[in-house]
Motif scaffolding. Structure first.
Motif, PDB file in Angstrom:
ATOM      1  N   PRO A  29       0.491  -1.138  -0.511  1.00 28.31           N
ATOM      2  CA  PRO A  29       0.102   0.142   0.151  1.00 28.31           C
ATOM      3  C   PRO A  29       0.733   1.028   0.051  1.00 28.31           C
ATOM      4  N   MET A  30      -0.073   2.356  -0.888  1.00 34.93           N
ATOM      5  CA  MET A  30       1.536   3.482  -1.065  1.00 34.93           C
ATOM      6  C   MET A  30       1.635   4.199   0.475  1.00 34.93           C
ATOM      7  N   HIS A  31       0.073   4.069   1.298  1.00 32.10           N
ATOM      8  CA  HIS A  31       0.594   4.811   3.236  1.00 32.10           C
ATOM      9  C   HIS A  31       2.023   4.345   3.651  1.00 32.10           C
ATOM     10  N   LEU A  32       1.938   2.873   3.558  1.00 29.44           N
ATOM     11  CA  LEU A  32       3.468   2.415   3.833  1.00 29.44           C
ATOM     12  C   LEU A  32       4.070   2.563   2.685  1.00 29.44           C
ATOM     13  N   GLN A  33       5.023   3.839   2.122  1.00 31.04           N
ATOM     14  CA  GLN A  33       5.546   3.844   1.612  1.00 31.04           C
ATOM     15  C   GLN A  33       6.671   5.057   1.959  1.00 31.04           C
ATOM     16  N   PRO A  34       7.978   4.523   2.180  1.00 30.58           N
ATOM     17  CA  PRO A  34       9.193   5.683   2.669  1.00 30.58           C
ATOM     18  C   PRO A  34       8.270   6.863   2.201  1.00 30.58           C
ATOM     19  N   VAL A  35       8.910   7.161   0.869  1.00 33.12           N
ATOM     20  CA  VAL A  35       7.854   8.480   0.089  1.00 33.12           C
ATOM     21  C   VAL A  35       7.014   9.363   0.069  1.00 33.12           C
ATOM     22  N   PHE A  36       5.384   8.363   0.751  1.00 31.20           N
ATOM     23  CA  PHE A  36       4.637   8.931   0.663  1.00 31.20           C
ATOM     24  C   PHE A  36       4.296   8.558   2.186  1.00 31.20           C
ATOM     25  N   GLU A  37       5.063   9.282   3.036  1.00 33.41           N
ATOM     26  CA  GLU A  37       4.987   8.509   4.892  1.00 33.41           C
ATOM     27  C   GLU A  37       4.318   9.695   5.792  1.00 33.41           C
ATOM     28  N   ALA A  38       4.726  10.872   4.583  1.00 29.42           N
ATOM     29  CA  ALA A  38       3.900  12.752   5.207  1.00 29.42           C
ATOM     30  C   ALA A  38       3.126  12.383   4.356  1.00 29.42           C
ATOM     31  N   CYS A  39       2.058  11.693   3.821  1.00 32.36           N
ATOM     32  CA  CYS A  39       0.860  12.261   3.666  1.00 32.36           C
ATOM     33  C   CYS A  39      -0.332  11.492   3.765  1.00 32.36           C
ATOM     34  N   ASP A  40      -1.315  11.701   3.914  1.00 32.03           N
ATOM     35  CA  ASP A  40      -2.735  11.397   4.830  1.00 32.03           C
ATOM     36  C   ASP A  40      -3.460   9.987   3.697  1.00 32.03           C
ATOM     37  N   PHE A  41      -3.915   9.117   4.946  1.00 31.23           N
ATOM     38  CA  PHE A  41      -4.410   7.888   4.853  1.00 31.23           C
ATOM     39  C   PHE A  41      -5.453   8.004   5.362  1.00 31.23           C
ATOM     40  N   PHE A  42      -6.464   7.193   5.155  1.00 22.23           N
ATOM     41  CA  PHE A  42      -8.114   7.149   5.667  1.00 22.23           C
ATOM     42  C   PHE A  42      -8.264   4.950   5.655  1.00 22.23           C
ATOM     43  N   PRO A  43      -8.240   4.799   6.241  1.00 21.78           N
ATOM     44  CA  PRO A  43      -8.921   3.501   5.964  1.00 21.78           C
ATOM     45  C   PRO A  43     -10.113   3.265   6.190  1.00 21.78           C
ATOM     46  N   HIS A  44     -10.403   2.072   4.933  1.00 15.45           N
ATOM     47  CA  HIS A  44     -11.591   0.924   5.160  1.00 15.45           C
ATOM     48  C   HIS A  44     -12.576   1.093   6.678  1.00 15.45           C
ATOM     49  N   ASN A  45     -11.815   0.643   7.489  1.00 17.24           N
ATOM     50  CA  ASN A  45     -12.477  -0.157   8.604  1.00 17.24           C
ATOM     51  C   ASN A  45     -12.612   1.069  10.239  1.00 17.24           C
ATOM     52  N   GLU A  46     -13.878   0.915  10.277  1.00 10.40           N
ATOM     53  CA  GLU A  46     -13.845   2.528  11.651  1.00 10.40           C
ATOM     54  C   GLU A  46     -12.658   2.531  12.364  1.00 10.40           C
ATOM     55  N   ASP A  47     -12.486   1.247  12.694  1.00  9.98           N
ATOM     56  CA  ASP A  47     -11.409   1.242  14.563  1.00  9.98           C
ATOM     57  C   ASP A  47     -10.294   1.322  13.919  1.00  9.98           C
ATOM     58  N   GLY A  48     -10.147   1.546  12.055  1.00 11.19           N
ATOM     59  CA  GLY A  48      -7.996   1.760  12.911  1.00 11.19           C
ATOM     60  C   GLY A  48      -7.546   1.490  11.219  1.00 11.19           C
ATOM     61  N   SER A  49      -7.727   0.014  11.295  1.00  9.58           N
ATOM     62  CA  SER A  49      -7.259  -1.237  10.634  1.00  9.58           C
ATOM     63  C   SER A  49      -7.173  -1.016   9.092  1.00  9.58           C
ATOM     64  N   SER A  50      -6.557  -1.378   8.310  1.00 12.04           N
ATOM     65  CA  SER A  50      -6.469  -1.416   7.163  1.00 12.04           C
ATOM     66  C   SER A  50      -6.823  -2.321   6.577  1.00 12.04           C
ATOM     67  N   VAL A  51      -8.184  -2.983   5.559  1.00 11.18           N
ATOM     68  CA  VAL A  51      -8.098  -3.705   4.472  1.00 11.18           C
ATOM     69  C   VAL A  51      -7.087  -3.974   3.406  1.00 11.18           C
ATOM     70  N   GLY A  52      -6.530  -2.691   2.969  1.00  9.00           N
ATOM     71  CA  GLY A  52      -5.006  -3.033   1.647  1.00  9.00           C
ATOM     72  C   GLY A  52      -3.951  -3.637   2.501  1.00  9.00           C
ATOM     73  N   GLU A  53      -3.425  -3.136   4.488  1.00  8.97           N
ATOM     74  CA  GLU A  53      -2.791  -3.641   4.957  1.00  8.97           C
ATOM     75  C   GLU A  53      -2.229  -5.518   5.157  1.00  8.97           C
ATOM     76  N   TYR A  54      -4.027  -6.152   4.794  1.00 10.43           N
ATOM     77  CA  TYR A  54      -3.709  -7.121   5.474  1.00 10.43           C
ATOM     78  C   TYR A  54      -3.815  -8.213   4.334  1.00 10.43           C
TER      79      TYR A  54
END
Length: 378
Positions: A321-346
């Motif tokens: 996932p792009m939000h885990l890439q070092p070059v984009f670490e400062a960018c905002d990310f909106f997870p799918h799950n309301e508890d803040g966990s990410s489907v893409g990460e899984y």
């Protein structure tokens, strides 16, 4: 003797490609313009029903030109799918925009409408939304387009991996104000390297072509009033693409058969789930992917290593996932799950892409399946 290599997704040539390339050489049309370029644009437009097309050097170039045509500038926010290849979002940075990443949802692994809606709460005025059709599976376009329309946001449809896929009977790449396709060497059809920007608006593709040929003004001398790019597709490569397009439906059916064979073969292993299909779509199944249950001791690396060692088969991790890439670490990310966990990460942590080459023989498929099953003690 070295084992035959089983590829993830390599080019499949048929003969017409070589004939059309030879025609380009015989007529000395080896420049980044010519009759094959014009014909390829027309044929893609006719196949997809997109209206108009501009043949370019890469799908990345197509996304860049779409952003340029939208006037993206310093600080402009662009929402973009998070579970994708970096080419989907790098062009945002080319134009000094700010990528904001939207998580995947579990039903298609594509942009989550729920996460997209939450992103609008914080950023009510993004300048564009780039939605990706991952591995050829159409996204939830009705929901996504409705949200974007309500906010007046133009949509760039990244169909780099989904040429030939449909959503409710209409080809992906034709729903947004801009659509892009990729003809990279591993795609469902290839020009070796290349891409296409498509739009229902002829003015869009006309301006894209102008920018892609260094934005040269219509003057006798070389005059430039704005910055352009060397992004045009060559006539030689367009000849390859024209020959490939003749076989797109054939490639699509072969990819679908590979996916179905894997799905059937692993159906009795509850720890394996194949990449999901959108019931409202017809995917081109560019790559067949699988995820392994998080409670299972078998890891994606273990399966990939087993396939490499046992049958010399090429695999690939799911996109990081792009939000885990070092070059984009400062960018905002909106997870799918309301508890803040990410489907893409899984999906990234527990997923892999299986060999999806349409030249796989029955013996190749049998070896691949046997090796995967053995990894789970079957």
């Amino acid at each position: 003797m070295a084992k035959k290599r089983i590829y993830l997704s390599s080019p499949t040539m048929h003969g017409e490609e070589q004939e059309l390339v030879r025609e380009a050489f015989d007529t000395n049309w080896v420049a980044p313009l010519g009759p094959h370029v014009n014909a390829f644009e027309k044929e893609i437009a006719e196949y997809t029903g997109c209206g108009h097309a501009a043949a370019l050097s890469a799908g990345t170039a197509a996304i860049h030109l779409a952003l340029r045509l939208l006037g993206i500038k310093q600080g402009d926010v662009v929402f973009v799918s998070d579970l994708t290849f970096s080419a989907s979002c790098n062009p945002i940075v080319y134009e000094n925009g700010t990528p904001v990443f939207i998580d995947a949802e579990p039903d298609t692994w594509n942009m989550s409408p729920e996460a997209l809606a939450r992103a609008y709460e914080k950023y009510p005025d993004p300048k564009a939304v780039i939605v990706v059709h991952l591995y050829g599976t159409p996204a939830k376009l009705d929901e996504i387009l409705a949200i974007c329309k309500a906010h007046g946001t133009p949509v760039i449809e990244d169909a780099a991996e989904s040429l030939g896929s449909t959503y409710k009977g209409r080809y992906t790449g034709t729903f947004g104000q801009y659509g892009i396709y990729s003809f990279n060497g591993n795609k469902i059809i290839t020009t070796s390297g290349g891409g296409m920007l498509v739009s229902a608006d002829e003015a869009v593709t006309r301006q894209a072509t102008f920018l892609a040929t260094q934005a040269r003004d219509p003057a006798r001398h070389y005059q430039h009033s704005q910055i352009g790019y060397n992004y045009r597709m060559s006539n030689v490569l367009a000849g390859i693409g024209r020959g490939q397009l003749l076989h797109l439906e054939e490639h699509k059916e072969a990819k679908k058969a590979i996916y179905q064979q894997y799905k059937t073969a692993f159906d009795d292993i509850p720890e394996i789930t194949m990449n999901p299909m959108n019931p409202d779509g017809d995917a081109n199944n560019w790559l067949s992917g699988m995820v392994i249950d998080r409670n299972c001791d078998v890891t994606p690396d273990r399966v990939m290593d087993a396939l490499d060692e046992a049958v010399n088969a090429e695999t690939r991790p799911v996109w990081k996932p792009m939000h885990l890439q070092p070059v984009f670490e400062a960018c905002d990310f909106f997870p799918h799950n309301e508890d803040g966990s990410s489907v893409g990460e899984y999906v990234f942590e527990r997923g892999l892409c299986l060999p999806s080459d349409i030249k796989n023989t029955p013996e190749d498929m049998e070896q691949i399946i046997r090796t995967v099953r053995a990894s789970f003690g079957r």
